[in-house]
Write a protein that holds these residues in place. Structure first.
Motif, PDB file in Angstrom:
ATOM      1  N   LYS A 155       0.826  -1.196   0.000  1.00 27.84           N
ATOM      2  CA  LYS A 155       0.000   0.000   0.000  1.00 27.84           C
ATOM      3  C   LYS A 155       0.872   1.262   0.000  1.00 27.84           C
ATOM      4  O   LYS A 155       0.620   2.211  -0.736  1.00 27.84           O
ATOM      5  CB  LYS A 155      -0.859  -0.014   1.282  1.00 27.84           C
ATOM      6  CG  LYS A 155      -2.234   0.556   1.117  1.00 27.84           C
ATOM      7  CD  LYS A 155      -3.022   0.296   2.381  1.00 27.84           C
ATOM      8  CE  LYS A 155      -4.102   1.326   2.537  1.00 27.84           C
ATOM      9  NZ  LYS A 155      -4.909   1.102   3.736  1.00 27.84           N
ATOM     10  N   LEU A 156       1.903   1.243   0.822  1.00 26.46           N
ATOM     11  CA  LEU A 156       2.793   2.402   0.886  1.00 26.46           C
ATOM     12  C   LEU A 156       3.556   2.587  -0.419  1.00 26.46           C
ATOM     13  O   LEU A 156       3.801   3.712  -0.839  1.00 26.46           O
ATOM     14  CB  LEU A 156       3.785   2.244   2.041  1.00 26.46           C
ATOM     15  CG  LEU A 156       3.194   2.429   3.428  1.00 26.46           C
ATOM     16  CD1 LEU A 156       4.290   2.345   4.467  1.00 26.46           C
ATOM     17  CD2 LEU A 156       2.479   3.759   3.549  1.00 26.46           C
ATOM     18  N   VAL A 157       3.935   1.486  -1.058  1.00 20.31           N
ATOM     19  CA  VAL A 157       4.623   1.583  -2.350  1.00 20.31           C
ATOM     20  C   VAL A 157       3.713   2.307  -3.352  1.00 20.31           C
ATOM     21  O   VAL A 157       4.181   3.086  -4.182  1.00 20.31           O
ATOM     22  CB  VAL A 157       5.041   0.190  -2.859  1.00 20.31           C
ATOM     23  CG1 VAL A 157       5.576   0.265  -4.278  1.00 20.31           C
ATOM     24  CG2 VAL A 157       6.104  -0.412  -1.942  1.00 20.31           C
ATOM     25  N   GLY A 158       2.414   2.098  -3.222  1.00 16.57           N
ATOM     26  CA  GLY A 158       1.453   2.775  -4.075  1.00 16.57           C
ATOM     27  C   GLY A 158       1.421   4.282  -3.888  1.00 16.57           C
ATOM     28  O   GLY A 158       0.964   5.022  -4.751  1.00 16.57           O
ATOM     29  N   PHE A 159       1.921   4.758  -2.742  1.00 14.57           N
ATOM     30  CA  PHE A 159       1.973   6.201  -2.475  1.00 14.57           C
ATOM     31  C   PHE A 159       3.313   6.809  -2.859  1.00 14.57           C
ATOM     32  O   PHE A 159       3.584   7.964  -2.522  1.00 14.57           O
ATOM     33  CB  PHE A 159       1.728   6.491  -0.988  1.00 14.57           C
ATOM     34  CG  PHE A 159       0.325   6.195  -0.537  1.00 14.57           C
ATOM     35  CD1 PHE A 159      -0.768   6.704  -1.216  1.00 14.57           C
ATOM     36  CD2 PHE A 159       0.103   5.418   0.591  1.00 14.57           C
ATOM     37  CE1 PHE A 159      -2.054   6.425  -0.798  1.00 14.57           C
ATOM     38  CE2 PHE A 159      -1.184   5.135   1.021  1.00 14.57           C
ATOM     39  CZ  PHE A 159      -2.259   5.645   0.327  1.00 14.57           C
ATOM     40  N   SER A 160       4.174   6.034  -3.527  1.00 17.02           N
ATOM     41  CA  SER A 160       5.534   6.513  -3.777  1.00 17.02           C
ATOM     42  C   SER A 160       5.546   7.842  -4.527  1.00 17.02           C
ATOM     43  O   SER A 160       6.380   8.701  -4.247  1.00 17.02           O
ATOM     44  CB  SER A 160       6.332   5.459  -4.541  1.00 17.02           C
ATOM     45  OG  SER A 160       5.690   5.154  -5.766  1.00 17.02           O
ATOM     46  N   ASP A 161       4.614   8.023  -5.465  1.00 15.88           N
ATOM     47  CA  ASP A 161       4.543   9.286  -6.199  1.00 15.88           C
ATOM     48  C   ASP A 161       4.366  10.469  -5.269  1.00 15.88           C
ATOM     49  O   ASP A 161       5.046  11.475  -5.378  1.00 15.88           O
ATOM     50  CB  ASP A 161       3.342   9.270  -7.166  1.00 15.88           C
ATOM     51  CG  ASP A 161       3.716   8.582  -8.473  1.00 15.88           C
ATOM     52  OD1 ASP A 161       4.899   8.210  -8.610  1.00 15.88           O
ATOM     53  OD2 ASP A 161       2.831   8.427  -9.319  1.00 15.88           O
ATOM     54  N   LYS A 162       3.430  10.313  -4.329  1.00 17.63           N
ATOM     55  CA  LYS A 162       3.144  11.389  -3.378  1.00 17.63           C
ATOM     56  C   LYS A 162       4.345  11.695  -2.506  1.00 17.63           C
ATOM     57  O   LYS A 162       4.536  12.820  -2.068  1.00 17.63           O
ATOM     58  CB  LYS A 162       1.984  10.983  -2.465  1.00 17.63           C
ATOM     59  CG  LYS A 162       0.638  11.311  -3.038  1.00 17.63           C
ATOM     60  CD  LYS A 162      -0.413  11.098  -1.973  1.00 17.63           C
ATOM     61  CE  LYS A 162      -1.784  10.991  -2.623  1.00 17.63           C
ATOM     62  NZ  LYS A 162      -2.762  10.379  -1.733  1.00 17.63           N
TER      63      LYS A 162
END
Ligand SMILES: [Zn+2]
Length: 97
Positions: A64-71
């Motif tokens: 899930k956190l990897v999915g926020f990498s852009d942010k």
């Protein structure tokens, strides 16, 4: 600013013990069943005394956190590396040893 003061300030910053998100404002914190602020978890992970996603595994949280990498301004590889360092140390994931 003296060194001791800087260290103290760092200790005050709280991170969610489930996802590692920094919690600063009171609305960032989760809530207990009685409506009081929960000091350990953020509003996304913990609401009204329960985890919002109680079956989530540690690996899923890392994904899930990897999915926020852009942010976070990171590549997915950097985000994964950071998450793998931080997440296993958090309180929520230590009970399942
Ligand atoms: Zn959280």
């Amino acid at each position: 600013m003296r060194k001791e003061q800087m260290r103290e300030k760092k200790l005050e910053a709280q991170i969610c013990q489930s996802c590692g998100m920094p919690m600063e404002k009171s609305e960032d914190f989760g809530t207990n069943a009685d409506g009081n602020r929960n000091e350990d978890y953020c509003c996304y992970c913990f609401k009204n005394g329960n985890f919002t996603n109680p079956d989530l595994t540690m690996d899923q949280m890392i994904d899930k956190l990897v999915g926020f990498s852009d942010k976070m301004g990171m590549t997915q590889a950097q985000a994964r590396e950071m998450a793998q360092k931080v997440i296993p140390k958090l309180k929520r994931w230590q009970k399942r040893a």
